[in-house]
Design a protein around this motif. Structure first.
Motif, mmCIF file in Angstrom:
data_model
loop_
_atom_site.group_PDB
_atom_site.id
_atom_site.type_symbol
_atom_site.label_atom_id
_atom_site.label_comp_id
_atom_site.label_asym_id
_atom_site.label_seq_id
_atom_site.Cartn_x
_atom_site.Cartn_y
_atom_site.Cartn_z
ATOM 1 N N LYS A 337 -143.817 -65.438 -44.455
ATOM 2 C CA LYS A 337 -143.736 -66.129 -45.742
ATOM 3 C C LYS A 337 -142.700 -67.250 -45.689
ATOM 4 O O LYS A 337 -142.945 -68.371 -46.157
ATOM 5 C CB LYS A 337 -143.350 -65.148 -46.856
ATOM 6 C CG LYS A 337 -144.365 -64.082 -47.169
ATOM 7 C CD LYS A 337 -143.826 -63.165 -48.272
ATOM 8 C CE LYS A 337 -144.738 -61.993 -48.527
ATOM 9 N NZ LYS A 337 -144.171 -61.076 -49.552
ATOM 10 N N LEU A 338 -141.522 -66.925 -45.162
ATOM 11 C CA LEU A 338 -140.465 -67.930 -45.071
ATOM 12 C C LEU A 338 -140.930 -69.147 -44.290
ATOM 13 O O LEU A 338 -140.774 -70.292 -44.726
ATOM 14 C CB LEU A 338 -139.229 -67.332 -44.391
ATOM 15 C CG LEU A 338 -138.291 -66.453 -45.209
ATOM 16 C CD1 LEU A 338 -137.191 -65.908 -44.306
ATOM 17 C CD2 LEU A 338 -137.682 -67.225 -46.370
ATOM 18 N N VAL A 339 -141.486 -68.897 -43.109
ATOM 19 C CA VAL A 339 -141.884 -70.002 -42.238
ATOM 20 C C VAL A 339 -142.961 -70.844 -42.894
ATOM 21 O O VAL A 339 -142.946 -72.077 -42.821
ATOM 22 C CB VAL A 339 -142.336 -69.453 -40.874
ATOM 23 C CG1 VAL A 339 -142.948 -70.558 -40.020
ATOM 24 C CG2 VAL A 339 -141.148 -68.823 -40.143
ATOM 25 N N TRP A 340 -143.913 -70.190 -43.569
ATOM 26 C CA TRP A 340 -144.979 -70.951 -44.233
ATOM 27 C C TRP A 340 -144.419 -71.828 -45.346
ATOM 28 O O TRP A 340 -144.797 -72.994 -45.484
ATOM 29 C CB TRP A 340 -146.031 -69.992 -44.804
ATOM 30 C CG TRP A 340 -147.207 -70.718 -45.407
ATOM 31 C CD1 TRP A 340 -148.303 -71.185 -44.755
ATOM 32 C CD2 TRP A 340 -147.378 -71.092 -46.781
ATOM 33 N NE1 TRP A 340 -149.155 -71.817 -45.626
ATOM 34 C CE2 TRP A 340 -148.611 -71.776 -46.883
ATOM 35 C CE3 TRP A 340 -146.617 -70.918 -47.934
ATOM 36 C CZ2 TRP A 340 -149.102 -72.270 -48.090
ATOM 37 C CZ3 TRP A 340 -147.103 -71.409 -49.142
ATOM 38 C CH2 TRP A 340 -148.328 -72.072 -49.215
ATOM 39 N N HIS A 341 -143.513 -71.299 -46.120
ATOM 40 C CA HIS A 341 -142.987 -72.070 -47.249
ATOM 41 C C HIS A 341 -142.091 -73.218 -46.793
ATOM 42 O O HIS A 341 -142.093 -74.286 -47.417
ATOM 43 C CB HIS A 341 -142.224 -71.157 -48.205
ATOM 44 C CG HIS A 341 -143.105 -70.461 -49.199
ATOM 45 N ND1 HIS A 341 -143.586 -71.080 -50.328
ATOM 46 C CD2 HIS A 341 -143.601 -69.199 -49.223
ATOM 47 C CE1 HIS A 341 -144.342 -70.246 -51.017
ATOM 48 N NE2 HIS A 341 -144.361 -69.089 -50.367
ATOM 49 N N TYR A 342 -141.332 -73.041 -45.726
ATOM 50 C CA TYR A 342 -140.429 -74.111 -45.294
ATOM 51 C C TYR A 342 -141.139 -75.212 -44.518
ATOM 52 O O TYR A 342 -140.550 -76.276 -44.274
ATOM 53 C CB TYR A 342 -139.255 -73.525 -44.497
ATOM 54 C CG TYR A 342 -138.201 -72.948 -45.400
ATOM 55 C CD1 TYR A 342 -137.160 -73.740 -45.891
ATOM 56 C CD2 TYR A 342 -138.257 -71.624 -45.817
ATOM 57 C CE1 TYR A 342 -136.210 -73.219 -46.750
ATOM 58 C CE2 TYR A 342 -137.304 -71.095 -46.679
ATOM 59 C CZ TYR A 342 -136.286 -71.899 -47.141
ATOM 60 O OH TYR A 342 -135.340 -71.385 -48.018
ATOM 61 N N ASP A 343 -142.376 -74.987 -44.101
ATOM 62 C CA ASP A 343 -143.243 -76.031 -43.543
ATOM 63 C C ASP A 343 -142.872 -76.531 -42.155
ATOM 64 O O ASP A 343 -143.733 -76.859 -41.371
ATOM 65 C CB ASP A 343 -143.331 -77.246 -44.468
ATOM 66 C CG ASP A 343 -144.276 -77.026 -45.627
ATOM 67 O OD1 ASP A 343 -145.245 -76.279 -45.445
ATOM 68 O OD2 ASP A 343 -144.043 -77.578 -46.707
ATOM 69 N N GLU A 344 -141.601 -76.706 -41.879
ATOM 70 C CA GLU A 344 -141.157 -77.106 -40.558
ATOM 71 C C GLU A 344 -140.046 -76.149 -40.140
ATOM 72 O O GLU A 344 -139.493 -75.441 -40.992
ATOM 73 C CB GLU A 344 -140.653 -78.554 -40.549
ATOM 74 C CG GLU A 344 -139.438 -78.828 -41.397
ATOM 75 C CD GLU A 344 -138.969 -80.289 -41.293
ATOM 76 O OE1 GLU A 344 -139.535 -81.044 -40.477
ATOM 77 O OE2 GLU A 344 -138.045 -80.667 -42.029
ATOM 78 N N PRO A 345 -139.719 -76.061 -38.868
ATOM 79 C CA PRO A 345 -138.687 -75.119 -38.441
ATOM 80 C C PRO A 345 -137.388 -75.291 -39.224
ATOM 81 O O PRO A 345 -136.841 -76.392 -39.319
ATOM 82 C CB PRO A 345 -138.498 -75.467 -36.959
ATOM 83 C CG PRO A 345 -139.820 -76.026 -36.538
ATOM 84 C CD PRO A 345 -140.320 -76.792 -37.724
ATOM 85 N N PHE A 346 -136.903 -74.194 -39.789
ATOM 86 C CA PHE A 346 -135.668 -74.181 -40.574
ATOM 87 C C PHE A 346 -134.936 -72.898 -40.234
ATOM 88 O O PHE A 346 -135.411 -71.803 -40.548
ATOM 89 C CB PHE A 346 -135.970 -74.251 -42.070
ATOM 90 C CG PHE A 346 -134.744 -74.288 -42.940
ATOM 91 C CD1 PHE A 346 -133.981 -75.441 -43.034
ATOM 92 C CD2 PHE A 346 -134.342 -73.165 -43.646
ATOM 93 C CE1 PHE A 346 -132.839 -75.477 -43.834
ATOM 94 C CE2 PHE A 346 -133.211 -73.187 -44.432
ATOM 95 C CZ PHE A 346 -132.453 -74.348 -44.537
ATOM 96 N N THR A 629 -142.624 -68.666 -34.522
ATOM 97 C CA THR A 629 -143.473 -68.256 -35.646
ATOM 98 C C THR A 629 -144.148 -69.465 -36.271
ATOM 99 O O THR A 629 -145.339 -69.433 -36.615
ATOM 100 C CB THR A 629 -142.644 -67.506 -36.705
ATOM 101 O OG1 THR A 629 -141.956 -66.414 -36.085
ATOM 102 C CG2 THR A 629 -143.523 -66.984 -37.824
ATOM 103 N N TRP A 630 -143.397 -70.562 -36.414
ATOM 104 C CA TRP A 630 -143.980 -71.789 -36.979
ATOM 105 C C TRP A 630 -145.109 -72.300 -36.102
ATOM 106 O O TRP A 630 -146.171 -72.695 -36.601
ATOM 107 C CB TRP A 630 -142.892 -72.858 -37.124
ATOM 108 C CG TRP A 630 -143.425 -74.159 -37.633
ATOM 109 C CD1 TRP A 630 -143.662 -74.498 -38.943
ATOM 110 C CD2 TRP A 630 -143.832 -75.295 -36.854
ATOM 111 N NE1 TRP A 630 -144.181 -75.776 -39.022
ATOM 112 C CE2 TRP A 630 -144.291 -76.277 -37.754
ATOM 113 C CE3 TRP A 630 -143.833 -75.562 -35.493
ATOM 114 C CZ2 TRP A 630 -144.751 -77.517 -37.327
ATOM 115 C CZ3 TRP A 630 -144.300 -76.798 -35.048
ATOM 116 C CH2 TRP A 630 -144.752 -77.765 -35.965
#
Length: 637
Positions: A337-346, A629-630
């Protein structure tokens, strides 16, 4: 608070049809669950008669004028249209002025003030707005699209101009919905990500896709596409002001900032960590409520990462209606969920508790105040003290050449967040370097030597000559001539604050339809803090002095003296326990996507050193796991 997206095309074969603008809008529906609207003009022609068109999309989270203020919003004759994400806190003051000059308002919301202000001032309008915002204005009178982003970068705005078509949006996923936009990973962005744990503006992970920098606007018209700065305060200038006047001015500015951010037509509360900044904001917010303010804190079952006892102490002192959430962070469960919402590596792992706090707070209120910005503006970070101390030590004798330094560096790391060994090793690693590089040593996730050992030869050859540290060095130079603490804090305000903290809070909160307002980041407070002599903020290894002097009577004295904890999670433990199998299934697997960039044996060596306790690579492994994951989520990469 909302999500915006849209496109302008200069040739008809690049038009955005109804289905595409709807997809671009729908994919950010979490940012605005209350309403969705799209508008398009595909029959438009430029000044030369060439076909062109425009489409705007909007998702709304209703905060002010809940029943009205639908977007895209038009002016009186319909020739200027706008979509807007954020809040304009001085909209009532602007409204009075604009009505006085003859403008007629159709709504009670804050957005319409932007529209009429643009009619009067054009792109100069942004300098008159006090708020957090990402704005897109289509001006049919002048055949142009204008984009604008707030001064501090609280609200995101991404864009890409390719093949005579501009696409933009509040999140990268809107742009990714357009074929041909998000296609190639930028190698330089991967290098920057490993350096900072984020990708600095104006770049993104994708080639040809950009972030509009804070304090800038962009224009697409017959002259082409261009980006221009509208806010340019001078942090190299120090004002002459007495301590008493500084205290009084601080009280005025922050109190007024909180007052303006209390305007809401929906339930409002405050994050309360028990630290100085959130406690002060909560205390000042209580001055503007007739009933006890709702406050929220989040706790974890590991003592090193739980400061809710301090939050409870402040809540009792201030008489708030306090809610304490306790969670056992399950990063495996929310990783995708986190990776999908942040769109790019964060890679900032504090996105995990921020996610949980936002999710739980949204069950009670729609708007939450936050103390973000206090550490950067008023010298609250431990690294400022380390920089100050290292400079003093370095003047006396070159500690980095002392006997036994090699032995100290080989001591095993501790899992404890504030362990003496861990902090001492980082301090000694940096002390012999030039000042800005020394500071970078405390910020960077992967130092240059470790990145170089990780990269495959073919990937290394793709990297540009520019050093990723140049981004921080450019911010550092903005306060040339000032003391080291001021230079470091200014660099953070211009880099770490918008690229990391604001990104973290915006995405985590908007994923749950929660608006977060940050009174410390009123541009008047930012400019004032930057202009102050450092002795008013930092002295004798202690920071935030002016906040204590101005507001010391508002919260318990112990809050000003307790050790700073931050907002973290037990990331080092995770990679030795619950993440052990996950590592084997992802970035250690033979088909790991990140092997495209990194040598598998180098990744395995990092994991082994961490799991044996020889080194603490927790934050580095988290960044690599986020990147893996991204890439697994990004089809075709």
């Amino acid at each position: 608070m909302c999500g915006i997206t849209g496109s302008v095309w200069l040739r008809d074969h690049h038009r955005v049809d109804d289905a595409l603008i709807s997809r671009m809008t729908h994919v950010i529906s979490h940012r605005g669950p209350n309403d969705a609207q799209v508008w398009a003009d595909r029959s438009h022609r430029d000044a030369s008669g060439n076909p062109m068109g425009v489409a705007l999309g909007f998702r709304r989270l209703s905060i002010i004028d809940v029943a009205g203020s639908r977007q895209p919003m038009a002016n009186e004759d319909g020739r200027v249209r706008m979509v807007f994400n954020g809040e304009i806190y001085n909209y009532r003051e602007l409204r009075q002025r604009l009505q006085g000059s003859g403008h007629r308002f159709a709504t009670e919301g804050d957005g319409e003030s932007i529209l009429h202000l643009y009619e009067d001032l054009g792109t100069d309008c942004f300098a008159h707005l006090n708020g957090m915002f990402a704005i897109a204005i289509w001006d049919a009178k002048q055949n142009r699209l204008v984009l604008g982003r707030d001064r501090i970068g609280q609200k995101p705005l991404y864009y890409s101009f390719k093949n005579e078509r501009l696409v933009f949006g509040s999140e990268l996923k809107s742009l990714a919905a357009v074929p041909g936009v998000c296609e190639q990973i930028d190698p330089a962005a991967v290098d920057q990500f490993l350096t900072y744990q984020y990708i600095p503006h104006p770049g993104t992970i994708w080639k040809g896709v950009h972030k509009l920098p804070p304090g800038h606007f962009a224009v697409l018209d017959s002259q082409g596409f261009r980006v221009q700065r509208y806010w340019d305060y001078d942090p190299s200038r120090e004002i002459a002001i007495s301590h008493g006047d500084a205290v009084e001015r601080m009280r005025e500015l922050l109190s007024d900032s909180v007052r303006m951010r209390m305007r809401s037509d929906v339930p409002l509360g405050s994050f309360l960590s028990g630290g100085i900044d959130s406690s002060l904001i909560t205390a000042l917010a209580g001055d503007h409520t007739e009933t006890p303010l709702r406050t929220f804190s989040i706790g974890f079952p590991i003592a090193d990462f739980d400061e809710t006892a301090y939050a409870a102490q402040v809540a009792k002192h201030l008489g708030t209606d306090h809610t304490r959430f306790e969670v056992t962070p399950d990063a495996i469960e929310i990783l995708d969920k986190l990776v999908w919402h942040y769109d790019e590596p964060f890679g900032d792992s504090s996105a995990v508790p921020t996610w949980y706090l936002s999710e739980l707070t949204r069950q009670s209120v729609t708007v939450a105040l936050s103390g973000d910005g206090g550490d950067e503006l008023f010298a609250g970070y431990d690294r400022y003290r380390a920089l100050w101390l290292s400079q003093k030590i370095q003047r006396l004798f070159p500690v980095h050449r002392a006997p036994g330094m090699g032995l100290i560096q080989r001591l095993p790391d501790s899992n404890r967040r504030n362990s003496v060994v861990r902090r001492g090793k980082r301090f000694l690693e940096a002390i012999g370097q030039p000042t800005v590089r020394r500071y970078m040593n405390w910020l960077q996730i992967f130092p240059e030597s470790l990145r170089a050992s990780l990269y495959r030869d073919d990937f290394f050859a793709e990297l540009p000559d520019e050093d990723p540290v140049a981004f921080l060095e450019s911010a550092w130079e903005r306060s040339s001539g000032r003391d080291l603490v001021t230079r470091a804090s200014t660099a953070d305000v211009l880099s770490y604050l918008p690229c990391d903290l604001m990104t973290k809070v915006d995405i985590a909160s908007m994923a749950h339809g929660l608006e977060v307002r940050q009174p410390m980041l009123d541009y008047r407070v930012v400019e004032f803090a930057a202009s102050l002599p450092v002795r008013y903020k930092f002295r004798g290894r202690r920071g935030k002095l002016l906040l204590r002097d101005a507001f010391g009577d508002r919260i318990p004295a112990s809050i000003f003296t307790r050790p700073k904890m931050g907002f973290g999670i037990p990331i080092a433990n995770w990679f030795r326990d619950e993440f052990r199998d996950l590592l084997g299934d992802t970035m250690l697997a033979p088909d790991a996507k990140i092997h495209r960039f990194f040598r598998p044996e180098a990744i395995a060596a990092l994991v082994a050193a961490h799991q044996s306790g020889e080194q603490n690579h927790g934050y580095r492994l988290w960044s690599l796991l986020i990147l893996e994951t991204w890439m697994r989520q990004t089809q075709g990469v």
